[in-house]
Design a protein around this motif. Structure first.
Motif, PDB file in Angstrom:
ATOM      1  N   SER A   1       0.854  -1.187   0.000  1.00 31.29           N
ATOM      2  CA  SER A   1       0.000   0.000   0.000  1.00 31.29           C
ATOM      3  C   SER A   1       0.883   1.228   0.000  1.00 31.29           C
TER       4      SER A   1
ATOM      5  N   ASN B   1      -2.138   6.067   7.505  1.00 30.87           N
ATOM      6  CA  ASN B   1      -3.130   6.475   8.490  1.00 30.87           C
ATOM      7  C   ASN B   1      -4.173   5.375   8.639  1.00 30.87           C
ATOM      8  N   ASN B   2      -5.103   5.553   9.558  1.00 30.30           N
ATOM      9  CA  ASN B   2      -6.069   4.493   9.853  1.00 30.30           C
ATOM     10  C   ASN B   2      -6.916   4.129   8.635  1.00 30.30           C
ATOM     11  N   GLU B   3      -7.297   5.132   7.856  1.00 28.02           N
ATOM     12  CA  GLU B   3      -8.118   4.869   6.681  1.00 28.02           C
ATOM     13  C   GLU B   3      -7.371   4.029   5.660  1.00 28.02           C
ATOM     14  N   SER B   4      -6.092   4.366   5.443  1.00 27.38           N
ATOM     15  CA  SER B   4      -5.287   3.609   4.480  1.00 27.38           C
ATOM     16  C   SER B   4      -5.017   2.190   4.969  1.00 27.38           C
ATOM     17  N   LYS B   5      -4.789   2.053   6.275  1.00 30.48           N
ATOM     18  CA  LYS B   5      -4.580   0.715   6.838  1.00 30.48           C
ATOM     19  C   LYS B   5      -5.816  -0.147   6.645  1.00 30.48           C
ATOM     20  N   GLU B   6      -6.997   0.431   6.918  1.00 30.93           N
ATOM     21  CA  GLU B   6      -8.230  -0.328   6.778  1.00 30.93           C
ATOM     22  C   GLU B   6      -8.471  -0.732   5.329  1.00 30.93           C
ATOM     23  N   TYR B   7      -8.160   0.190   4.409  1.00 30.52           N
ATOM     24  CA  TYR B   7      -8.329  -0.115   2.988  1.00 30.52           C
ATOM     25  C   TYR B   7      -7.443  -1.297   2.598  1.00 30.52           C
TER      26      TYR B   7
ATOM     27  N   ASN C   1      -6.154  -3.576   4.526  1.00 27.11           N
ATOM     28  CA  ASN C   1      -6.617  -4.791   5.192  1.00 27.11           C
ATOM     29  C   ASN C   1      -7.793  -5.416   4.444  1.00 27.11           C
ATOM     30  N   GLN C   2      -8.679  -4.580   3.911  1.00 28.37           N
ATOM     31  CA  GLN C   2      -9.815  -5.096   3.159  1.00 28.37           C
ATOM     32  C   GLN C   2      -9.370  -5.782   1.865  1.00 28.37           C
TER      33      GLN C   2
ATOM     34  N   LYS D   1      -8.007  -9.086   2.800  1.00 32.25           N
ATOM     35  CA  LYS D   1      -9.080 -10.009   3.173  1.00 32.25           C
ATOM     36  C   LYS D   1      -9.755 -10.597   1.935  1.00 32.25           C
TER      37      LYS D   1
ATOM     38  N   ASN E   1      -2.429   4.024  -2.639  1.00 29.58           N
ATOM     39  CA  ASN E   1      -3.027   2.836  -2.028  1.00 29.58           C
ATOM     40  C   ASN E   1      -2.447   1.558  -2.647  1.00 29.58           C
TER      41      ASN E   1
END
Length: 422
Positions: free
Chosen positions: A166, A229-235, A237-238, A241, A265
């Protein structure tokens, strides 16, 4: 004067073009299943399109483009890659307003880069590219990666390795960018001229440098993954997954940055993991480019895509000993005996071709023995022998080349006989 092919190009002869046709048809079929539609763009575009779309700090723009002025004094460039042209078409044709989003496109065509020719890297090469524009759903990232993996696997390749990373959103990239500048700046004089230029313009590309790849600062450079940042980490991770849900194995490599400036990203590469492929192991690469449509004059539109070289794909297939199931031979070869039969052959050829058969005949005035040898060389399944007796009965003597068996067959039954045997 003897003319030779330009350096870095190749003639694809008939024995090889069959493989290209098979691969291209496989690409068309796979993209159809994924609901991607083909787009065809010009081979040349305004030079500024690639400077803005590819990035003026890239090797492609700085060193590798074929650029010329037309008679009107306009600067034009043979396309070095397909994404910028596809995005230009997306903007110019207002595809962002289409009801069905994301807009899912693919292309197959020649690209041009002036670089040192080597195995798997040509100055004119053919790319298959896929672009999905209009959605920032991480599921689209996984779909695009899945399409690329399916393409290679359906052609029989194994030992594939998917590497992902990412690059984060704008905030994450800016924080990482500042950290890279602070890391490299004190000793930037030890790096090549390109890296010195990139320090302020795009320090991320220093990590992609082939000249200084073994410099000690490369090994200790800040990782983008530490600045997400948290948003990029969550993206990210998705995306991971979804890949896991699709049973697509992957490795995370924080140093994977890709060679173009417009990525953010998700970034990914697919490599051959094994011996015998030489120094170039990467088969394809791609990633998300959420700012590119705006850069080329369109509205804010997220996008993701990849591009792969068919030349490099063919190398990989050869290295792994994979024989493509291409059709090499003829359904039938017409052998004529006598002038009347020779004069009747063109009509019969035309009729059989219209019925879907792949057939040929002699045009070099060979004797019967020579015609039979030609049928054998061209791997004909059947020989259709036509002489005066056969003409009189509106028939041919059909010889099965594998067994040598012969039977008299009416002209209007030739197609059925061949299709039934197949």
């Amino acid at each position: 004067m003897k003319y030779k092919i330009p350096r870095g190009t190749q003639d694809i002869l008939p024995s090889e073009s069959k493989k290209w046709q098979y691969i291209e048809q496989k690409a068309h079929d796979l993209c159809r299943r994924y609901n991607y539609k083909e787009i065809r763009t010009p081979v040349f575009e305004q030079t500024e399109l690639f400077a803005r779309g590819v990035g003026d700090t890239t090797d492609i723009v700085q060193k590798e483009m074929y650029t010329f002025e037309d008679r009107g004094g306009r600067s034009l460039t043979l396309r070095p890659e397909g994404t910028a042209s596809t995005v230009r078409a997306f903007v110019e044709n207002k595809m962002h307003g289409w009801a069905d989003q994301p807009v899912k496109l693919y292309y197959i065509g020649p690209m041009f880069r002036y670089e040192r020719p080597q195995s798997g890297r040509m100055r004119q090469f053919v790319q298959l590219g896929v672009e999905a524009m209009g959605s920032d759903d991480p599921a689209v990232d996984a779909e695009v990666i899945g399409l690329a993996m399916d393409f290679y696997q359906e052609l029989g390749l194994n030992n594939l390795k998917l590497v992902i990373n990412s690059l984060g959103d704008v905030e994450s990239r800016n924080n990482h960018r500042n950290a890279l500048i602070d890391h490299f700046k004190p000793r930037i004089s030890e790096f090549c001229g390109d890296c010195q230029t990139r320090l302020e313009k795009n320090p991320l590309r220093i990590l992609d440098c082939k000249v200084d790849k073994d410099h000690e600062l490369m090994k200790t450079a800040p990782s983008i993954l530490d600045y997400l940042n948290n948003e990029s980490k969550e993206y990210f991770n998705q995306v991971k997954k979804y890949l896991t849900d699709m049973n697509i194995a992957y490795e995370v490599d924080s140093r994977l940055v890709r060679g173009l400036d417009y990525y953010n990203n998700t970034a990914f590469e697919i490599m051959i993991d094994g011996e015998g492929f030489g120094a170039i192991t990467t088969l394809t690469g791609g990633g998300r480019y959420n700012g590119l449509v705006e850069e080329i004059g369109g509205p804010a539109t997220p996008g993701i895509g990849f591009a792969l070289s068919l030349e490099r794909l063919l190398m990989a297939l050869e290295t792994q000993g994979i024989e493509l199931p291409v059709d090499q031979g003829l359904d039938a070869y017409i052998v004529t005996m006598g002038e009347a039969a020779k004069n009747a052959a063109p009509k019969l050829l035309h009729q059989l071709r219209k019925e879907g058969l792949k057939v040929d005949a002699d045009y070099m005035k060979k004797k019967v023995k020579g015609q039979m040898k030609a049928a054998d060389r061209q791997q004909a399944d059947y020989v259709l022998i036509l002489g005066e007796d056969e003409l009189a009965e509106s028939s041919v003597m059909m010889k099965t080349m594998k067994t040598g068996e012969q039977e008299l067959v009416p002209l209007n039954e030739i197609k059925d006989k061949i299709f039934i045997a197949d």
